[in-house]
Motif scaffolding. Structure first.
Motif, mmCIF file in Angstrom:
data_model
loop_
_atom_site.group_PDB
_atom_site.id
_atom_site.type_symbol
_atom_site.label_atom_id
_atom_site.label_comp_id
_atom_site.label_asym_id
_atom_site.label_seq_id
_atom_site.Cartn_x
_atom_site.Cartn_y
_atom_site.Cartn_z
ATOM 1 N N PHE A 154 22.117 -0.679 -21.726
ATOM 2 C CA PHE A 154 20.884 -1.397 -22.028
ATOM 3 C C PHE A 154 19.866 -0.491 -22.723
ATOM 4 N N GLY A 155 20.078 0.825 -22.608
ATOM 5 C CA GLY A 155 19.162 1.772 -23.234
ATOM 6 C C GLY A 155 18.363 2.588 -22.244
ATOM 7 N N MET A 156 18.724 2.508 -20.968
ATOM 8 C CA MET A 156 18.025 3.274 -19.951
ATOM 9 C C MET A 156 18.692 4.642 -19.768
ATOM 10 N N ARG A 157 17.972 5.565 -19.146
ATOM 11 C CA ARG A 157 18.543 6.884 -18.891
ATOM 12 C C ARG A 157 18.492 7.180 -17.395
ATOM 13 N N ALA A 158 19.576 7.751 -16.884
ATOM 14 C CA ALA A 158 19.671 8.093 -15.470
ATOM 15 C C ALA A 158 18.815 9.312 -15.168
ATOM 16 N N VAL A 159 18.148 9.296 -14.008
ATOM 17 C CA VAL A 159 17.298 10.416 -13.597
ATOM 18 C C VAL A 159 17.543 10.715 -12.123
ATOM 19 N N THR A 160 17.024 11.842 -11.682
ATOM 20 C CA THR A 160 17.184 12.262 -10.295
ATOM 21 C C THR A 160 16.344 11.400 -9.357
ATOM 22 N N ASN A 161 16.789 11.344 -8.095
ATOM 23 C CA ASN A 161 16.090 10.548 -7.087
ATOM 24 C C ASN A 161 14.975 11.369 -6.444
ATOM 25 N N VAL A 162 13.803 11.307 -7.054
ATOM 26 C CA VAL A 162 12.612 11.971 -6.508
ATOM 27 C C VAL A 162 11.475 10.963 -6.519
ATOM 28 N N ASN A 163 10.414 11.270 -5.821
ATOM 29 C CA ASN A 163 9.221 10.431 -5.861
ATOM 30 C C ASN A 163 8.509 10.683 -7.184
ATOM 31 N N PRO A 164 8.555 9.726 -8.112
ATOM 32 C CA PRO A 164 7.979 9.962 -9.449
ATOM 33 C C PRO A 164 6.470 10.160 -9.442
ATOM 34 N N LEU A 165 5.819 9.798 -8.339
ATOM 35 C CA LEU A 165 4.369 9.961 -8.290
ATOM 36 C C LEU A 165 3.961 11.405 -8.023
ATOM 37 N N VAL A 166 4.913 12.213 -7.530
ATOM 38 C CA VAL A 166 4.574 13.609 -7.220
ATOM 39 C C VAL A 166 5.499 14.606 -7.905
ATOM 40 N N GLU A 167 6.603 14.134 -8.473
ATOM 41 C CA GLU A 167 7.568 15.038 -9.104
ATOM 42 C C GLU A 167 8.201 14.346 -10.303
ATOM 43 N N THR A 168 8.356 15.073 -11.397
ATOM 44 C CA THR A 168 8.952 14.499 -12.608
ATOM 45 C C THR A 168 10.469 14.420 -12.465
ATOM 46 N N PRO A 169 11.051 13.216 -12.576
ATOM 47 C CA PRO A 169 12.503 13.093 -12.478
ATOM 48 C C PRO A 169 13.194 13.812 -13.635
ATOM 49 N N GLN A 170 14.348 14.374 -13.353
ATOM 50 C CA GLN A 170 15.129 15.057 -14.368
ATOM 51 C C GLN A 170 16.257 14.156 -14.861
ATOM 52 N N ALA A 171 16.554 14.239 -16.140
ATOM 53 C CA ALA A 171 17.593 13.396 -16.727
ATOM 54 C C ALA A 171 18.966 13.781 -16.187
ATOM 55 N N LEU A 172 19.821 12.760 -16.015
ATOM 56 C CA LEU A 172 21.202 12.953 -15.590
ATOM 57 C C LEU A 172 22.118 12.331 -16.631
ATOM 58 N N GLU A 173 23.377 12.704 -16.615
ATOM 59 C CA GLU A 173 24.355 12.139 -17.543
ATOM 60 C C GLU A 173 25.205 11.124 -16.800
ATOM 61 N N VAL A 174 25.333 9.944 -17.379
ATOM 62 C CA VAL A 174 26.214 8.920 -16.820
ATOM 63 C C VAL A 174 27.469 8.868 -17.661
ATOM 64 N N PRO A 229 0.822 -1.224 0.000
ATOM 65 C CA PRO A 229 0.000 0.000 0.000
ATOM 66 C C PRO A 229 0.852 1.268 0.000
ATOM 67 N N LEU A 230 2.040 1.190 0.607
ATOM 68 C CA LEU A 230 2.914 2.366 0.671
ATOM 69 C C LEU A 230 3.583 2.642 -0.672
ATOM 70 N N PHE A 231 3.697 1.617 -1.529
ATOM 71 C CA PHE A 231 4.239 1.833 -2.880
ATOM 72 C C PHE A 231 3.355 2.811 -3.660
ATOM 73 N N ASN A 232 2.081 2.867 -3.306
ATOM 74 C CA ASN A 232 1.162 3.776 -3.991
ATOM 75 C C ASN A 232 1.369 5.231 -3.582
ATOM 76 N N ILE A 233 2.158 5.429 -2.523
ATOM 77 C CA ILE A 233 2.501 6.779 -2.080
ATOM 78 C C ILE A 233 3.910 7.138 -2.525
ATOM 79 N N ASP A 234 4.861 6.235 -2.299
ATOM 80 C CA ASP A 234 6.235 6.435 -2.762
ATOM 81 C C ASP A 234 6.839 5.078 -3.092
ATOM 82 N N PRO A 235 6.883 4.711 -4.375
ATOM 83 C CA PRO A 235 7.354 3.373 -4.774
ATOM 84 C C PRO A 235 8.836 3.137 -4.502
#
Length: 669
Positions: free
Chosen positions: A324-344, A100-106
């Motif tokens: 693999f084709g993934m992109r790094a993003v900032t550590n935020v709660n994606p349910l309330v804030e849009t993650p920003q892209a990072l460079e690896v 149930p808590l994943f629905n608030i912050d996964p």
């Protein structure tokens, strides 16, 4: 006023001024926080702790998830030595509390499961058992939502109360930490072309993703599908996918937790949990995992080699995900804030970006003297003996096994019989269609119980068959697994393969083995199917009743009881979803019932990694007898049916034995 008084007054004023200067910083400094709770128990408490984790914790909702007991035995086998008497990673998760808590912050899934660690060095007489505190987990994950924090912390109170009761609060202590790095998490997103059926994406993605890590010497040490739990579909209805992977790197593991200067307490963070989810209807897979640098920050690990290992993995894992084709993003709660892209930034092996000192494990003595080979002290090595042989590549490319399988027969000696002390696991023959193979079995007096496709494309088919002789053999206590034999039509390898009754009866019937009866079965098969040859997969015949893959691994007798109670057969049939998993049912004269069941999709694909030539072990057998449903311990059953399997190859399917137990247990819920 004398001089002494004046000097004392000046000193007092100086001290007072310094205190006034330092007071703001002293007031602002945070007190140390509790990282982990530990209990120090006299002697070796391994058996006691294992029982608590596996049997007692489930009574309060904390269930084991892919436990890895005695990792130190693997160190000794692979590297030749260990400083540890016991090191076990016993991950647990309380699904109903966290989902149930994943629905608030996964992001909370970064420690679901978390490790119930146990470790003891050889030269000490105390066992250390414990786990990270929920507050530390939340701190590392970056979770600030008050509801999540309050409920997650509260969920640990029954756990810690139980441990206090079992071990006594007087033996309890805390490890503390003062500060974390600014960058505690790995966060990525992966956009994919969403098919009409999300399972089509899952089938392709999982194999490619897992192999991308396996090929870099990581182990997939665990896999937990939250959606597939009892209440997962309801609690996670806003998600199409929600998984937790456990990752391990054996070289890192050995050098961090074992040998001189070992830090087995760093196993609090092992294995690393990497969560993945897809929101309902989305085409973005979200990935997150706590970084290993948290070990350095919280446990004050400062050894240059171990620091180098942590830095290497914390850079390598993002590089694998990026490749693999993934992109790094900032550590935020994606349910309330849009993650920003990072460079690896890729770390060049010979560049000046990072200089890492990687410790070299001690050379393994040759030849390796393994105390238990097939349950024997015989360490003589031959091409087909069960001596543990390490591959030069780690891990092996599973396609290589398919190439081996194409020529995995030998014409030495009589077909199916004991030759030079060894007996073949399978009888290989020319490819024929399913209808022809079925008719040949019937003409030879066998009863066909089921015909089951073992892969998505339908190019591998298992034909399960029996007869009166097999039923009679199986109608004895704990012998029911001998009730069937399997014929596999494998279009991929262009062959037909039959389980050798001489091999299987010697292994499964134990002291009840009858040479005349097994020979009778063999003759029926070799007469019906001309041109059969012995597989290169063999074991020493006399050692089959005491077979184990390696020291510490299970024997035939170490069966896993997956359910107890009356009317277990009726229970599984009453569950519509479970009843669809039953491939065959065989009633035995002693009242027992042998079932063959279809494993879950992901579990069922493990032969793709170790070779489909011996896939005849599927469908998986379940024996219902005297109020118990039991299965052959998967580590035993897989290894006895894949006798050429090397330890490194076994590690590529490290999650499968646990997954098989879960799949079979779930059928009786």
């Amino acid at each position: 006023m004398n001089v002494t008084y004046i000097m004392r007054l000046k000193t007092y004023m100086l001290v007072l001024s310094m205190m006034m200067f330092l007071m703001p910083s002293l007031l602002l400094a945070e007190p140390p926080k509790n990282l982990a709770v530990f209990y120090e128990l006299d002697g070796n408490a391994e058996a006691q702790y294992n029982k608590i984790v596996s049997e007692v914790l489930p009574t309060i909702g904390f269930n084991s998830a892919d436990p890895h007991r005695r990792v130190n035995d693997q160190y000794k086998t692979k590297y030749g030595s260990t400083t540890l008497d016991v090191l076990s990673f016993l991950p647990v998760v309380n699904d109903d509390n966290v989902m149930p808590l994943f629905n608030i912050d996964p992001r909370l899934a970064g420690f679901a499961p978390f490790n119930m660690l146990i470790h003891k060095k050889i030269d000490e007489n105390v066992t250390h058992v414990g786990h990270l505190t929920p507050e530390a987990m939340l701190d590392i994950l970056g979770i600030t939502d008050n509801e999540v924090k309050e409920k997650f912390v509260a969920s640990f109170k029954p756990l810690d109360a139980l441990l206090d009761k079992e071990f006594g609060a007087t033996q309890k202590s805390y490890k503390t930490y003062s500060k974390l790095s600014d960058d505690t998490m790995i966060n990525f997103e992966y956009e994919f072309e969403r098919p009409d059926d999300i399972d089509d994406f899952v089938d392709e993605f999982q194999n490619k993703f897992e192999m991308s890590f396996i090929n870099k010497e990581y182990l997939i040490a665990g896999f937990h599908n939250f959606k597939d739990t009892d209440n997962g579909e309801e609690m996670l209805k806003d998600y199409d996918i929600f998984w937790g992977y456990s990752l391990c790197h054996l070289g890192y593991s050995y050098n961090m937790f074992d040998n001189e200067g070992a830090r087995p307490d760093a196993g609090l963070f092992a294995p690393c949990t990497m969560y993945m989810y897809v929101k309902k209807g989305s085409n973005t897979l979200v990935v997150g995992m706590p970084k290993l640098v948290n070990i350095l920050d919280t446990l004050d690990v400062d050894d240059a080699k171990r620091v180098g290992l942590v830095e290497k993995l914390d850079k390598e894992i993002p590089e694998i995900l990026t490749a693999f084709g993934m992109r790094a993003v900032t550590n935020v709660n994606p349910l309330v804030e849009t993650p920003q892209a990072l460079e690896v930034k890729k770390v060049e092996a010979n560049g000046e970006t990072v200089k890492i000192m990687i410790p070299t494990p001690p050379a393994v003595p040759k030849p390796i003297q393994v105390e238990t080979l097939n349950g024997s002290g015989d360490s003589n090595y031959t091409e087909n003996s069960r001596a543990i042989k390490f591959s030069k590549r780690y891990p092996p490319n599973y396609v290589f096994n398919r190439e081996i399988a194409k020529t995995a027969t030998t014409k030495r000696g009589k077909i199916g019989e004991v030759n030079n002390g060894h007996v073949a696991t399978f009888l290989r023959g020319k490819l024929m269609d399913v209808a022809t193979a079925t008719q040949k079995l019937k003409d030879a007096g066998f009863e066909v119980l089921a015909t089951e496709s073992l892969n998505k494309t339908g190019t591998i088919t298992s034909i399960v068959f029996t007869n009166d002789d097999l039923k009679k053999m199986a109608s004895k206590p704990n012998r029911g697994f001998m009730g069937t034999l399997r014929l596999t039509v494998n279009d991929e390898l262009n062959e037909t393969s039959i389980t050798n009754p001489v091999y299987l009866t010697k292994a499964f019937l134990q002291d009840d083995y009858d040479a005349n009866e097994s020979q009778k079965l063999l003759t029926s098969l070799t007469t019906a199917f001309e041109g059969l040859e012995n597989s290169k997969d063999t074991l020493k015949f006399q050692l089959l009743p005491n077979y184990q893959f390696m020291m510490g691994m299970p024997y035939y007798k170490d069966m896993e009881v997956i359910a107890r109670g009356n009317d277990l057969l009726a229970k599984i049939k009453a569950n519509k979803k479970s009843s669809k998993k039953i491939v065959f049912e065989l009633q035995l004269a002693n009242g027992a019932t042998l079932l063959g069941v279809r494993l879950e999709k992901r579990t069922n694909k493990f032969p793709e990694k170790i070779g489909t030539n011996n896939i005849g072990m599927l469908p998986y057998p379940i024996l219902i007898e005297n109020g118990e449903a039991k299965i052959l311990e998967p580590k035993y059953y897989i290894s006895v049916m894949y006798p050429l399997l090397k330890m490194e190859e076994f590690m590529t399917i490290a999650t499968i034995p646990g997954a098989i137990i879960k799949d079979c247990t779930k059928l009786f819920r």
